[in-house]
Design a protein around this motif. Structure first.
Motif, PDB file in Angstrom:
ATOM      1  N   ASP A  89      26.549  36.056  13.937  1.00 58.41           N
ATOM      2  CA  ASP A  89      26.066  36.056  15.673  1.00 58.41           C
ATOM      3  C   ASP A  89      26.445  34.736  15.732  1.00 58.41           C
ATOM      4  O   ASP A  89      26.335  33.474  15.247  1.00 58.41           O
ATOM      5  CB  ASP A  89      24.385  36.157  15.571  1.00 58.41           C
ATOM      6  CG  ASP A  89      23.593  36.262  16.646  1.00 58.41           C
ATOM      7  OD1 ASP A  89      24.767  35.234  17.740  1.00 58.41           O
ATOM      8  OD2 ASP A  89      22.713  35.961  16.142  1.00 58.41           O
ATOM      9  N   VAL A  90      26.938  33.802  17.006  1.00 59.96           N
ATOM     10  CA  VAL A  90      27.387  32.471  17.251  1.00 59.96           C
ATOM     11  C   VAL A  90      26.575  32.414  18.597  1.00 59.96           C
ATOM     12  O   VAL A  90      26.761  31.067  18.595  1.00 59.96           O
ATOM     13  CB  VAL A  90      28.811  32.485  17.278  1.00 59.96           C
ATOM     14  CG1 VAL A  90      29.425  32.509  15.657  1.00 59.96           C
ATOM     15  CG2 VAL A  90      29.287  33.681  18.248  1.00 59.96           C
ATOM     16  N   TYR A  91      25.275  33.032  19.062  1.00 55.64           N
ATOM     17  CA  TYR A  91      24.985  32.500  19.824  1.00 55.64           C
ATOM     18  C   TYR A  91      24.137  31.157  18.871  1.00 55.64           C
ATOM     19  O   TYR A  91      23.825  30.981  17.907  1.00 55.64           O
ATOM     20  CB  TYR A  91      23.999  33.497  20.275  1.00 55.64           C
ATOM     21  CG  TYR A  91      23.836  34.530  21.374  1.00 55.64           C
ATOM     22  CD1 TYR A  91      23.689  34.286  22.306  1.00 55.64           C
ATOM     23  CD2 TYR A  91      23.653  36.165  20.679  1.00 55.64           C
ATOM     24  CE1 TYR A  91      23.950  35.059  23.977  1.00 55.64           C
ATOM     25  CE2 TYR A  91      24.255  36.919  21.593  1.00 55.64           C
ATOM     26  CZ  TYR A  91      24.134  36.304  22.802  1.00 55.64           C
ATOM     27  OH  TYR A  91      24.194  37.142  24.747  1.00 55.64           O
ATOM     28  N   GLU A  92      23.554  30.180  19.861  1.00 52.34           N
ATOM     29  CA  GLU A  92      22.942  28.624  19.275  1.00 52.34           C
ATOM     30  C   GLU A  92      22.309  28.989  18.863  1.00 52.34           C
ATOM     31  O   GLU A  92      21.268  28.767  17.432  1.00 52.34           O
ATOM     32  CB  GLU A  92      22.981  27.819  20.379  1.00 52.34           C
ATOM     33  CG  GLU A  92      24.504  27.207  20.829  1.00 52.34           C
ATOM     34  CD  GLU A  92      23.709  25.808  21.600  1.00 52.34           C
ATOM     35  OE1 GLU A  92      22.204  26.015  22.446  1.00 52.34           O
ATOM     36  OE2 GLU A  92      24.934  25.255  22.503  1.00 52.34           O
ATOM     37  N   HIS A  93      20.936  30.189  18.699  1.00 50.78           N
ATOM     38  CA  HIS A  93      19.806  30.510  17.900  1.00 50.78           C
ATOM     39  C   HIS A  93      20.354  30.871  16.909  1.00 50.78           C
ATOM     40  O   HIS A  93      18.782  30.856  16.184  1.00 50.78           O
ATOM     41  CB  HIS A  93      19.153  31.264  18.803  1.00 50.78           C
ATOM     42  CG  HIS A  93      19.907  32.941  18.787  1.00 50.78           C
ATOM     43  ND1 HIS A  93      20.253  33.327  19.621  1.00 50.78           N
ATOM     44  CD2 HIS A  93      20.130  33.670  17.485  1.00 50.78           C
ATOM     45  CE1 HIS A  93      20.773  34.615  19.483  1.00 50.78           C
ATOM     46  NE2 HIS A  93      20.681  35.008  18.111  1.00 50.78           N
ATOM     47  N   ALA A  94      21.021  30.890  16.612  1.00 50.88           N
ATOM     48  CA  ALA A  94      21.508  31.365  15.208  1.00 50.88           C
ATOM     49  C   ALA A  94      21.553  30.017  14.460  1.00 50.88           C
ATOM     50  O   ALA A  94      21.884  29.855  12.913  1.00 50.88           O
ATOM     51  CB  ALA A  94      22.793  32.645  14.778  1.00 50.88           C
ATOM     52  N   TYR A  95      21.803  28.755  14.597  1.00 54.60           N
ATOM     53  CA  TYR A  95      22.380  27.737  14.290  1.00 54.60           C
ATOM     54  C   TYR A  95      21.843  26.720  14.257  1.00 54.60           C
ATOM     55  O   TYR A  95      22.053  25.361  13.759  1.00 54.60           O
ATOM     56  CB  TYR A  95      23.981  28.392  14.219  1.00 54.60           C
ATOM     57  CG  TYR A  95      24.353  27.611  15.070  1.00 54.60           C
ATOM     58  CD1 TYR A  95      24.682  26.392  15.587  1.00 54.60           C
ATOM     59  CD2 TYR A  95      25.148  29.091  15.384  1.00 54.60           C
ATOM     60  CE1 TYR A  95      25.214  26.160  16.904  1.00 54.60           C
ATOM     61  CE2 TYR A  95      25.656  28.055  16.595  1.00 54.60           C
ATOM     62  CZ  TYR A  95      25.966  27.322  17.604  1.00 54.60           C
ATOM     63  OH  TYR A  95      26.576  26.975  18.925  1.00 54.60           O
TER      64      TYR A  95
END
Length: 205
Positions: free
Chosen positions: A164-170
């Motif tokens: 998952d590389v959506y911003e919410h992941a990191y």
């Protein structure tokens, strides 16, 4: 109720305790991420209930309304499936895969390092997801890209690593440093889980 949309509501899967002790990915980030997954489950249940009450043949039922619901359903279900893969194969010690998955990676990519470089580059190029999947037609592993939960599906392919590389992941832990997050993702992979999927599905045989 339309028989085409009769359904049973589902509940979110619980997180494994090990997900609260990841290296470099905080409990706060995991809990925030999990709430988004819960939202996908709730949305799936809601949309199926609305579809069950809809009458596609009714004069006041427009195709645009039906389209909106069905597209939204693919996004919700994609969000469920992607996140269940993601959460399930985290909580390990990372490193290099040694078992069935590792053997496939070396066979298809030449080395674990080459697979890792390609998946990281795919994740950096993606807007939402990067996956390692087994293509049942070509009988090989490959990495592919997704910009949303429901974009760019590859038919007859089974994802077994979901990044998952959506911003919410990191963003909570890494700000805009997606590359550092991807390294943390690799460091927390549980390859025993991935090996279990390879064996259960008969991948590579």
């Amino acid at each position: 109720m339309s028989l085409a949309y009769s359904h049973t509501e589902i509940a979110p899967r619980e997180l494994k305790p090990s997900l609260y002790e990841l290296e470099g990915i905080s409990r706060q980030a995991v809990e925030a991420h999990y709430r988004l997954y819960e939202g996908y489950v709730a949305k799936r249940n809601e949309i199926l209930a609305r579809l069950a009450d809809a009458d596609p043949a009714a004069a006041n039922q427009t195709y645009s309304e039906l389209r909106a619901l069905k597209v939204e359903l693919t996004f919700a279900i994609g969000g469920i499936k992607n996140h269940e893969l993601y959460f399930e194969h985290l909580g390990g010690n990372g490193g290099d895969p040694k078992g069935a998955f590792g053997e496939l990676v070396v066979r298809e990519f030449g080395s674990v390092a080459e697979w890792r470089v390609d998946l990281k580059a795919t994740g950096m190029a993606a807007r939402g997801w990067a996956w390692t999947a087994w293509d049942w037609d070509e009988r090989r592993l490959f990495n592919y890209i997704g910009d949303a939960q429901n974009t760019f599906p590859v038919w007859n392919a089974t994802p077994i690593v979901a990044l998952d590389v959506y911003e919410h992941a990191y963003f909570l832990d890494f700000g805009t440093d997606r590359a550092a997050y991807i390294e943390a993702f690799f460091n927390n992979l549980d390859y025993g889980v991935v090996d279990g999927w390879v064996e259960a599905y008969g991948i590579g045989r």
